[in-house]
Write an enzyme that holds these catalytic residues in place. Sequence first.
Site, PDB file in Angstrom:
ATOM      1  N   ASP A 152      49.993  47.202 -65.755  1.00  0.00           N
ATOM      2  CA  ASP A 152      50.729  46.040 -65.506  1.00  0.00           C
ATOM      3  C   ASP A 152      51.177  45.943 -64.120  1.00  0.00           C
ATOM      4  O   ASP A 152      51.901  46.706 -63.664  1.00  0.00           O
ATOM      5  CB  ASP A 152      52.314  46.287 -66.650  1.00  0.00           C
ATOM      6  CG  ASP A 152      53.135  45.062 -66.626  1.00  0.00           C
ATOM      7  OD1 ASP A 152      53.114  44.372 -65.476  1.00  0.00           O
ATOM      8  OD2 ASP A 152      53.783  44.831 -67.634  1.00  0.00           O
ATOM      9  N   TYR A 194      57.383  48.424 -69.626  1.00  0.00           N
ATOM     10  CA  TYR A 194      58.290  47.432 -69.871  1.00  0.00           C
ATOM     11  C   TYR A 194      58.720  47.382 -71.400  1.00  0.00           C
ATOM     12  O   TYR A 194      57.982  47.679 -72.131  1.00  0.00           O
ATOM     13  CB  TYR A 194      57.585  45.995 -69.513  1.00  0.00           C
ATOM     14  CG  TYR A 194      58.669  44.942 -69.925  1.00  0.00           C
ATOM     15  CD1 TYR A 194      59.459  44.614 -69.173  1.00  0.00           C
ATOM     16  CD2 TYR A 194      58.176  44.197 -70.924  1.00  0.00           C
ATOM     17  CE1 TYR A 194      60.374  43.520 -69.610  1.00  0.00           C
ATOM     18  CE2 TYR A 194      58.844  42.847 -71.512  1.00  0.00           C
ATOM     19  CZ  TYR A 194      60.281  42.624 -70.781  1.00  0.00           C
ATOM     20  OH  TYR A 194      60.766  41.378 -70.968  1.00  0.00           O
ATOM     21  N   LYS A 207      57.828  36.414 -63.258  1.00  0.00           N
ATOM     22  CA  LYS A 207      58.604  36.984 -62.482  1.00  0.00           C
ATOM     23  C   LYS A 207      58.169  36.808 -60.707  1.00  0.00           C
ATOM     24  O   LYS A 207      58.248  35.490 -60.815  1.00  0.00           O
ATOM     25  CB  LYS A 207      58.223  38.549 -62.600  1.00  0.00           C
ATOM     26  CG  LYS A 207      58.510  39.111 -64.155  1.00  0.00           C
ATOM     27  CD  LYS A 207      60.063  38.700 -64.568  1.00  0.00           C
ATOM     28  CE  LYS A 207      60.078  39.043 -65.966  1.00  0.00           C
ATOM     29  NZ  LYS A 207      59.665  40.174 -66.585  1.00  0.00           N
ATOM     30  N   ARG A 239      43.368  24.656 -77.047  1.00  0.00           N
ATOM     31  CA  ARG A 239      43.543  26.000 -77.125  1.00  0.00           C
ATOM     32  C   ARG A 239      42.496  26.999 -76.567  1.00  0.00           C
ATOM     33  O   ARG A 239      42.749  27.856 -75.973  1.00  0.00           O
ATOM     34  CB  ARG A 239      43.840  26.281 -78.674  1.00  0.00           C
ATOM     35  CG  ARG A 239      43.768  27.838 -78.896  1.00  0.00           C
ATOM     36  CD  ARG A 239      44.414  28.216 -80.178  1.00  0.00           C
ATOM     37  NE  ARG A 239      44.206  27.401 -81.181  1.00  0.00           N
ATOM     38  CZ  ARG A 239      42.975  27.382 -81.929  1.00  0.00           C
ATOM     39  NH1 ARG A 239      42.065  28.299 -81.613  1.00  0.00           N
ATOM     40  NH2 ARG A 239      42.750  26.568 -82.859  1.00  0.00           N
TER      41      ARG A 239
HETATM   42  C1  LIG Z   1      59.025  40.774 -68.035  1.00  0.00           C
HETATM   43  C2  LIG Z   1      58.086  41.411 -68.117  1.00  0.00           C
HETATM   44  C3  LIG Z   1      57.044  41.499 -69.066  1.00  0.00           C
HETATM   45  C4  LIG Z   1      57.065  40.441 -70.156  1.00  0.00           C
HETATM   46  O1  LIG Z   1      56.878  39.153 -69.671  1.00  0.00           O
HETATM   47  P1  LIG Z   1      57.518  38.083 -70.141  1.00  0.00           P
HETATM   48  O2  LIG Z   1      56.987  36.844 -69.373  1.00  0.00           O
HETATM   49  O3  LIG Z   1      59.250  38.121 -70.018  1.00  0.00           O
HETATM   50  O4  LIG Z   1      56.854  37.909 -71.434  1.00  0.00           O
HETATM   51  C5  LIG Z   1      55.898  42.515 -68.886  1.00  0.00           C
HETATM   52  N1  LIG Z   1      55.794  43.528 -67.927  1.00  0.00           N
HETATM   53  C6  LIG Z   1      56.888  43.428 -67.162  1.00  0.00           C
HETATM   54  C7  LIG Z   1      56.772  44.682 -65.778  1.00  0.00           C
HETATM   55  C8  LIG Z   1      57.808  42.486 -67.044  1.00  0.00           C
HETATM   56  O5  LIG Z   1      58.648  42.752 -65.893  1.00  0.00           O
END
Ligand SMILES: *Cc1c(COP(=O)(O)O)cnc(C)c1O
Length: 377
Positions: A170, A98, A195, A46
């Site tokens: 982000d 998001y 993504k 961890r």
């Molecule tokens: C999908 C997404 C998240 C969250 O990510 P997960 O891997 O689904 O937890 C955060 N920010 C953006 C812009 C996203 O597209």
Amino acid sequence: MNRGTLLIHNGHETDPATGALGVPIIQTSTFDQGDLSHPQEFDYARSGNPTRKALEEMIAVLEQGAKGYAFGSGIAAVSSVLGIFSSGDHVIAAEDIYGGSWRILNTFYKRWGLEVTPIDATDPDTIRKALKPNTKAVFLETPSNPLLKIIDLAACLGIAREAGILSIVDNTFMTPYLQRPLALGADIVVHSATKFIGGHSDVISGLVVTRTEALGQRVYAVQNGFGAVPGPWDVWLVIRGIKTLKVRLETQQASAQRLAVWLLTHKNVTEVFYPGLEGHPGNQINQAQASGAGAVLSFKTKTTEQALRFLGRVELAAAAVSLGGVETIASYPVKMSHAAMPATERARLGITDTLIRISVGLEDVEDLIADFDQALT
Ligand SMILES: *Cc1c(COP(=O)(O)O)cnc(C)c1O
């Protein structure tokens, strides 16, 4: 080195122990600490794992930051970054971040005493107006989801710096291949590596990069304390994704541009949202701060029926949430990502039941256009 080269040559191209052209998957929970006469780098997985460490160092290099951290999901990355704040602190957040980030801020963290003010960050001055004595950070995302609005990062990050607050960006939609917020003045970058970075719709993962070592220590304390860490197999899939990020994203982006231009001409399409279009209000700003417009776009049909029929008839796009994979995905925000949002709030933001979001995959764009045409007409 240029960005494409860095995706391949970032310090982990060969394993020093074996010469393998890849990072080994070290599947262990604990490490032999020898005779305890001196501390070892790894003691418990961890707290640290060699496979994870390789990915963490790679993303720090790619985002030009001091420290990188990997998490079990993008939301684990976002939540862990927010975990550096305390009860009574105030965070300013762009209103169209998001949905999951919005939810964790406005439910869990609100319950734990974090104050949140939503702003329309397309006007950077809204940050200045939202400042309070207890403001600790601003949370931004560009392009936004699902309407692909562009935020002027340099302007927003400058205001944050001047105010002495941290800035968190982000960077999921753009990836470090197209946009590097730390170089524009951000303090922390977060990613859903699920993504484009992972890129194959086969892993859930998240990443964080900090501008300074000191901020890194604060994020590490939460990573180790909360423990939302990824396992080495998932980490390895993300590492493999990084190697092909350039070719995937460049192809997907070129197809997104073609598709956006084509959609503009379709008789059943009323609006197309893609920062690569000259008519997009954020086109110039995006060009100044990113080296491309990415591979996500959205559009509105004339009628709700046309939108629903498109989703039912389209063959080369899965009707699904998520984005950034090799396969094209069509999302329906009102029933998916924004289903939990009150209808009045959705209407205010322009998220109508005629809106469809497309993450453009690696299919031949001529096939996508032909398929979209039959589904729309
Ligand atoms: C999908 C997404 C998240 C969250 O990510 P997960 O891997 O689904 O937890 C955060 N920010 C953006 C812009 C996203 O597209």
